[in-house]
Write a protein that holds these residues in place. Structure first.
Motif, PDB file in Angstrom:
ATOM      1  N   LYS A  53       0.802  -1.217   0.000  1.00 42.57           N
ATOM      2  CA  LYS A  53       0.000   0.000   0.000  1.00 42.57           C
ATOM      3  C   LYS A  53       0.841   1.276   0.000  1.00 42.57           C
ATOM      4  CE  LYS A  53      -3.937  -2.314   2.183  1.00 42.57           C
ATOM      5  NZ  LYS A  53      -4.624  -2.509   0.902  1.00 42.57           N
ATOM      6  N   TYR A  54       2.015   1.250   0.616  1.00 42.77           N
ATOM      7  CA  TYR A  54       2.868   2.443   0.586  1.00 42.77           C
ATOM      8  C   TYR A  54       3.483   2.617  -0.793  1.00 42.77           C
ATOM      9  CZ  TYR A  54       6.688   5.651   1.687  1.00 42.77           C
ATOM     10  OH  TYR A  54       7.554   6.716   1.696  1.00 42.77           O
ATOM     11  N   TRP A  55       4.006   1.563  -1.379  1.00 41.21           N
ATOM     12  CA  TRP A  55       4.541   1.607  -2.743  1.00 41.21           C
ATOM     13  C   TRP A  55       3.453   2.062  -3.709  1.00 41.21           C
ATOM     14  CZ3 TRP A  55       7.268  -3.285  -5.286  1.00 41.21           C
ATOM     15  CH2 TRP A  55       7.916  -2.891  -6.462  1.00 41.21           C
TER      16      TRP A  55
ATOM     17  N   LEU B 248       4.090 -11.163   2.336  1.00 42.81           N
ATOM     18  CA  LEU B 248       4.426 -10.123   1.367  1.00 42.81           C
ATOM     19  C   LEU B 248       5.936  -9.970   1.231  1.00 42.81           C
ATOM     20  CD1 LEU B 248       3.543  -7.871  -0.550  1.00 42.81           C
ATOM     21  CD2 LEU B 248       3.542  -6.305   1.409  1.00 42.81           C
ATOM     22  N   ASN B 249       6.656 -10.049   2.357  1.00 40.50           N
ATOM     23  CA  ASN B 249       8.108  -9.885   2.296  1.00 40.50           C
ATOM     24  C   ASN B 249       8.754 -10.939   1.409  1.00 40.50           C
ATOM     25  OD1 ASN B 249       8.071  -7.639   3.923  1.00 40.50           O
ATOM     26  ND2 ASN B 249       8.533  -8.755   5.805  1.00 40.50           N
ATOM     27  N   THR B 250       8.255 -12.166   1.466  1.00 39.52           N
ATOM     28  CA  THR B 250       8.800 -13.224   0.608  1.00 39.52           C
ATOM     29  C   THR B 250       8.558 -12.899  -0.864  1.00 39.52           C
ATOM     30  OG1 THR B 250       8.375 -14.854   2.337  1.00 39.52           O
ATOM     31  CG2 THR B 250       8.798 -15.692   0.126  1.00 39.52           C
ATOM     32  N   ALA B 251       7.369 -12.381  -1.173  1.00 39.67           N
ATOM     33  CA  ALA B 251       7.073 -11.993  -2.558  1.00 39.67           C
ATOM     34  C   ALA B 251       7.944 -10.825  -2.985  1.00 39.67           C
ATOM     35  CB  ALA B 251       5.596 -11.644  -2.697  1.00 39.67           C
ATOM     36  N   LEU B 252       8.135  -9.839  -2.106  1.00 42.54           N
ATOM     37  CA  LEU B 252       8.945  -8.667  -2.439  1.00 42.54           C
ATOM     38  C   LEU B 252      10.397  -9.051  -2.713  1.00 42.54           C
ATOM     39  CD1 LEU B 252       7.580  -6.151   0.232  1.00 42.54           C
ATOM     40  CD2 LEU B 252       7.177  -6.059  -2.237  1.00 42.54           C
ATOM     41  N   ALA B 253      10.869 -10.102  -2.054  1.00 39.84           N
ATOM     42  CA  ALA B 253      12.255 -10.541  -2.244  1.00 39.84           C
ATOM     43  C   ALA B 253      12.504 -11.067  -3.649  1.00 39.84           C
ATOM     44  CB  ALA B 253      12.607 -11.615  -1.217  1.00 39.84           C
ATOM     45  N   ARG B 254      11.445 -11.335  -4.396  1.00 39.04           N
ATOM     46  CA  ARG B 254      11.566 -11.885  -5.751  1.00 39.04           C
ATOM     47  C   ARG B 254      11.551 -10.812  -6.827  1.00 39.04           C
ATOM     48  NH1 ARG B 254       9.455 -17.442  -6.648  1.00 39.04           N
ATOM     49  NH2 ARG B 254       9.647 -18.593  -4.690  1.00 39.04           N
TER      50      ARG B 254
ATOM     51  N   GLU C 199      12.909   1.204   4.121  1.00 37.50           N
ATOM     52  CA  GLU C 199      12.772   0.034   4.988  1.00 37.50           C
ATOM     53  C   GLU C 199      11.329  -0.429   5.137  1.00 37.50           C
ATOM     54  OE1 GLU C 199      14.481   1.183   8.678  1.00 37.50           O
ATOM     55  OE2 GLU C 199      16.554   1.182   7.939  1.00 37.50           O
ATOM     56  N   VAL C 200      10.430   0.180   4.407  1.00 37.27           N
ATOM     57  CA  VAL C 200       8.999  -0.106   4.586  1.00 37.27           C
ATOM     58  C   VAL C 200       8.678  -1.460   3.956  1.00 37.27           C
ATOM     59  CG1 VAL C 200       6.656   0.703   4.215  1.00 37.27           C
ATOM     60  CG2 VAL C 200       8.507   2.358   4.527  1.00 37.27           C
ATOM     61  N   ASP C 201       8.625  -2.496   4.802  1.00 32.95           N
ATOM     62  CA  ASP C 201       8.325  -3.837   4.307  1.00 32.95           C
ATOM     63  C   ASP C 201       6.904  -4.233   4.678  1.00 32.95           C
ATOM     64  OD1 ASP C 201       8.374  -4.538   7.001  1.00 32.95           O
ATOM     65  OD2 ASP C 201      10.167  -5.799   6.848  1.00 32.95           O
ATOM     66  N   GLY C 202       6.590  -5.517   4.562  1.00 32.76           N
ATOM     67  CA  GLY C 202       5.224  -5.979   4.788  1.00 32.76           C
ATOM     68  C   GLY C 202       4.728  -5.873   6.212  1.00 32.76           C
ATOM     69  N   ASN C 203       5.625  -5.632   7.161  1.00 32.92           N
ATOM     70  CA  ASN C 203       5.227  -5.541   8.565  1.00 32.92           C
ATOM     71  C   ASN C 203       5.025  -4.099   9.026  1.00 32.92           C
ATOM     72  OD1 ASN C 203       5.369  -8.369   8.915  1.00 32.92           O
ATOM     73  ND2 ASN C 203       7.583  -8.253   9.178  1.00 32.92           N
ATOM     74  N   TRP C 204       5.084  -3.162   8.099  1.00 29.14           N
ATOM     75  CA  TRP C 204       4.845  -1.765   8.428  1.00 29.14           C
ATOM     76  C   TRP C 204       3.365  -1.421   8.243  1.00 29.14           C
ATOM     77  CZ3 TRP C 204       8.477   2.800   8.424  1.00 29.14           C
ATOM     78  CH2 TRP C 204       9.779   2.434   8.778  1.00 29.14           C
TER      79      TRP C 204
ATOM     80  N   PRO D  87       4.414   6.368   6.136  1.00 26.87           N
ATOM     81  CA  PRO D  87       4.605   5.020   6.674  1.00 26.87           C
ATOM     82  C   PRO D  87       4.899   5.066   8.168  1.00 26.87           C
ATOM     83  CG  PRO D  87       6.614   5.739   5.595  1.00 26.87           C
ATOM     84  CD  PRO D  87       5.608   6.855   5.418  1.00 26.87           C
ATOM     85  N   ILE D  88       4.499   4.011   8.869  1.00 26.26           N
ATOM     86  CA  ILE D  88       4.755   3.898  10.309  1.00 26.26           C
ATOM     87  C   ILE D  88       5.234   2.482  10.624  1.00 26.26           C
ATOM     88  CG2 ILE D  88       3.700   3.879  12.615  1.00 26.26           C
ATOM     89  CD1 ILE D  88       1.826   6.029  11.751  1.00 26.26           C
TER      90      ILE D  88
END
Length: 439
Positions: A102-104, A180-186, A195-200, A122-123
């Motif tokens: 959602k931030y991207w 989401l982080n696993t998908a983003l790594a691809r 640093e805004v990853d899936g846990n933000w 982002p937070i």
């Protein structure tokens, strides 16, 4: 040879929708995960989900024609990777993740339509002092960077409410965030994401007005909108009470959001996929805002399309793998308008009685086009239900049609009042969810 389609979270009701497409006898629908596995409790790692899906599809011994998704994350993120693996037409993983993160997504949206995007920031919910991260004023809406069905979304009025909401979010955000982080790594992530990853989380200025969504397809660069659906909240503006089709927005407002949708998707590089984009429109100021971009059709709209057009919106989902464009305007169903209603309770309590099958069947036979799905069991504590928003509990879905909106809404009130639920607090359904009759 029969053409085979794998469908995420395929349930008996979806088979009914899928069989309401033209030429359904030529297709075979195959399940790719149960809804429990992929929709309500996706607690398996993304790599495991991908591996399981690849093995399932690889066992297809027929003519693999496509993969259909009509659910939120994580199905939405799995879909482009699987289509790429099997050489099927679909949006790229990068384009899909630009929408799912959602931030991207907000950063991309702002590049295309800056005046249509609310203030946001982002937070990190795990930061030592998350309040210091705020760059927008109270009140605002807080939600995870990735979520499902409005889960973990909160209206925040002050610092105390922010800290309380973050406490709840921290306990559950990693369930989808790590997927989401696993998908983003691809894929390649731009430096502006930081640093805004899936846990933000993302904080956004509150949006005013009425909500509406366009559904459509982008096929080989050709943009089409096949339907515009009003997303109606209760009169307290807390929870969704119905998805109504077709939209009753003025023609010029509908055209503006359709044009905006194309601008957004071309900015993102989104092609060869179905989509759904949600907007807000403030009648008083004539201001339009983008809420979010979804990378699929919605199965919550399928019954409405069947009632109004005689075919499900899955007809459009098939346009992608079949390389075609469906014109819904020439199709006629039995009703001029239709809606999926969400019958809710707003206070936590225990269900002590649900309508019997006989009572439901009698209502469905009495009211034309009526379909009722009970979502709770006798003895259920509402706060134990999965996948609820932060303000209410969905106990039943009621699908209805009408020759005009007034007839349809009157039918809904009659059906809702006839459903014999009982709750341990002795209360009935809150009346304010029935108040929004007209725009």
């Amino acid at each position: 040879m029969t053409r085979q389609f794998f469908v995420f979270g395929l349930a008996p009701l979806h088979c009914e929708y899928l069989n309401a497409v033209r030429g359904a006898e030529q297709f075979q629908w195959r399940k790719l995960f149960s809804d429990d596995e992929i929709v309500w409790f996706p607690d398996r790692p993304m790599n495991e989900l991908l591996s399981t899906a690849e093995q399932t599809i690889s066992r297809c011994n027929g003519n693999l024609a496509g993969i259909i998704n009509h659910w939120d994350f994580p199905s939405s993120a799995l879909h482009p990777f699987l289509c790429k693996q099997f050489g099927l037409r679909a949006a790229t993983p990068e384009a899909v993740l630009k929408c799912e993160h959602k931030y991207w997504s907000r950063l991309e949206q702002k590049k295309a339509l800056p005046e249509w995007i609310p203030e946001f920031c982002p937070i990190d919910p795990f930061a030592q002092n998350p309040v210091e991260q705020l760059t927008i004023d109270f009140p605002f809406w807080l939600k995870p960077v990735v979520s499902h069905s409005s889960q973990l979304g909160f209206r925040i009025e002050n610092e105390h409410e922010l800290l309380q909401a973050l406490k709840i979010i921290r306990a559950d955000v990693r369930r989808l965030g790590e997927l989401l982080n696993t998908a983003l790594a691809r894929v390649q992530i731009p430096t502006e994401i930081g640093e805004v990853d899936g846990n933000w989380c993302i904080a956004e200025a509150l949006l005013k007005g009425k909500q509406c969504g366009i559904e459509g397809t982008m096929v080989n660069g050709s943009y089409h909108v096949h339907g515009i659906v009003d997303t109606v909240k209760d009169s307290h503006n807390l929870s969704f009470t119905r998805y109504e089709y077709p939209s009753v927005w003025p023609e010029y407002a509908q055209q503006k959001i359709c044009d905006a949708g194309e601008t957004l998707l071309r900015q993102i590089g989104f092609d060869n996929s179905a989509f759904g984009i949600e907007f807000f429109w403030d009648e008083e100021t004539d201001d339009f805002k983008v809420l979010e971009i979804n990378t699929r059709i919605s199965q919550s709209h399928s019954d409405q399309f069947i009632k109004v057009h005689g075919v499900s919106n899955h007809e459009a989902a098939l346009d992608i793998p079949l390389n075609r464009h469906t014109d819904f305007s020439g199709m006629q169903g039995d009703f001029h308008c239709a809606a999926k209603f969400m019958l809710r309770r707003y206070e936590d309590t225990t269900v002590t009685r649900v309508p019997t099958r006989g009572e439901i069947k009698a209502l469905e036979e009495q009211v034309p086009g009526c379909k009722i799905s009970i979502l709770v069991d006798e003895g259920s504590r509402l706060s134990d239900l999965a996948s609820q928003d932060s303000y209410s509990f969905e106990v039943a879905n009621i699908c209805l049609g009408g020759q005009d909106q007034e007839e349809m809404l009157l039918r809904y009130r009659d059906v809702a009042r006839a459903l014999h639920f009982e709750f341990s607090d002795g209360q009935d359904f809150e009346p304010f969810q029935f108040e929004s009759v007209r725009y």
